[in-house]
Design a protein around this motif. Sequence first.
Motif, PDB file in Angstrom:
ATOM      1  N   VAL A   1       0.846  -1.206   0.000  1.00  0.00           N
ATOM      2  CA  VAL A   1       0.000   0.000   0.000  1.00  0.00           C
ATOM      3  C   VAL A   1       0.877   1.251   0.000  1.00  0.00           C
ATOM      4  O   VAL A   1       0.598   2.215  -0.730  1.00  0.00           O
ATOM      5  CB  VAL A   1      -0.968  -0.007   1.202  1.00  0.00           C
ATOM      6  N   ASP A   2       1.953   1.240   0.773  1.00  0.00           N
ATOM      7  CA  ASP A   2       2.870   2.383   0.774  1.00  0.00           C
ATOM      8  C   ASP A   2       3.535   2.562  -0.590  1.00  0.00           C
ATOM      9  O   ASP A   2       3.784   3.696  -1.024  1.00  0.00           O
ATOM     10  CB  ASP A   2       3.929   2.217   1.864  1.00  0.00           C
ATOM     11  N   VAL A   3       3.799   1.452  -1.279  1.00  0.00           N
ATOM     12  CA  VAL A   3       4.313   1.538  -2.653  1.00  0.00           C
ATOM     13  C   VAL A   3       3.258   2.173  -3.551  1.00  0.00           C
ATOM     14  O   VAL A   3       3.543   3.075  -4.353  1.00  0.00           O
ATOM     15  CB  VAL A   3       4.717   0.143  -3.185  1.00  0.00           C
ATOM     16  N   GLY A   4       2.023   1.706  -3.421  1.00  0.00           N
ATOM     17  CA  GLY A   4       0.936   2.233  -4.242  1.00  0.00           C
ATOM     18  C   GLY A   4       0.675   3.705  -4.022  1.00  0.00           C
ATOM     19  O   GLY A   4       0.215   4.412  -4.931  1.00  0.00           O
ATOM     20  N   MET A   5       0.981   4.192  -2.818  1.00  0.00           N
ATOM     21  CA  MET A   5       0.789   5.610  -2.499  1.00  0.00           C
ATOM     22  C   MET A   5       2.022   6.455  -2.822  1.00  0.00           C
ATOM     23  O   MET A   5       2.004   7.673  -2.637  1.00  0.00           O
ATOM     24  CB  MET A   5       0.427   5.752  -1.023  1.00  0.00           C
ATOM     25  N   GLY A   6       3.102   5.810  -3.279  1.00  0.00           N
ATOM     26  CA  GLY A   6       4.314   6.537  -3.646  1.00  0.00           C
ATOM     27  C   GLY A   6       5.261   6.788  -2.496  1.00  0.00           C
ATOM     28  O   GLY A   6       6.258   7.507  -2.655  1.00  0.00           O
ATOM     29  N   ARG A   7       5.005   6.210  -1.340  1.00  0.00           N
ATOM     30  CA  ARG A   7       5.873   6.413  -0.180  1.00  0.00           C
ATOM     31  C   ARG A   7       7.123   5.541  -0.236  1.00  0.00           C
ATOM     32  O   ARG A   7       8.146   5.868   0.367  1.00  0.00           O
ATOM     33  CB  ARG A   7       5.101   6.108   1.108  1.00  0.00           C
TER      34      ARG A   7
END
Length: 244
Positions: free
Chosen positions: A204-210
């Motif tokens: 999810v953090d990857v998907g949000m660009g974090r």
Amino acid sequence: MRNVKLIIEYDGTNYHGWQKQKNAKTVQDTIESAIKGLTGEKAELTGASRTDFGVHALGQVANFKTDSNIPGDRFSYALNRILPDDIVIIESQEVSPDFHARFKSKGKKYRYLIYNSRFPSAILRNRAFHVSYKLDFESMKKAASYFLGTHDFSSFRASGSSVKTSVRTMTDVLLERDDKIIKFEISGDGFLYNMVRIMVGTLVDVGMGRINADDIPKIIESKNRKSAGRTAPAEGLYLVEVYY
């Protein structure tokens, strides 16, 4: 004594996990109470996975010993008449005396559901992780592919685990999207405490660009929990199958 194997489906919303505890309702003690009501015996139920508070199962496996003369394949019918609606024995059978649901397991398959929409779902509120932000699915898919293979997954282990090694082999990884539902499935020879939930939180953090998708190998190599992403909530996690 006879040895009976159960395959169990349950909604974990109303239970404090699988393993019995003092002053808390769990899946294990609920089924044990049903067995006692059926046979008069105080059975000790052994589960393949000690799922946490709120985690669900489509194929939990457990076994117990009994002197009852009830045929192995009839326990499912008899227990389902006693059990609450959120626990169902989907299969029962008599097995060899040495079968042990946990120690004989060769691997497990887990599924995690993400509900990616501006607003939460009333229906899925206890069955998926609601993420309101738009997610970069292709980046998440690339990141998930790095989990395949044999690695030391210390970066994806919550504290409190006392295992001898953090090395695990992941044999299958799937990430697919159907409208608002993102489904993550992973199979492996074993899983660390909260490992799948930390994997999902990281995706999810990857998907949000974090987190960058290509940083996953570095995160694995770091063996540092702080380098990975958040821990996704329990309600999206399902134990799908146990391999023997």
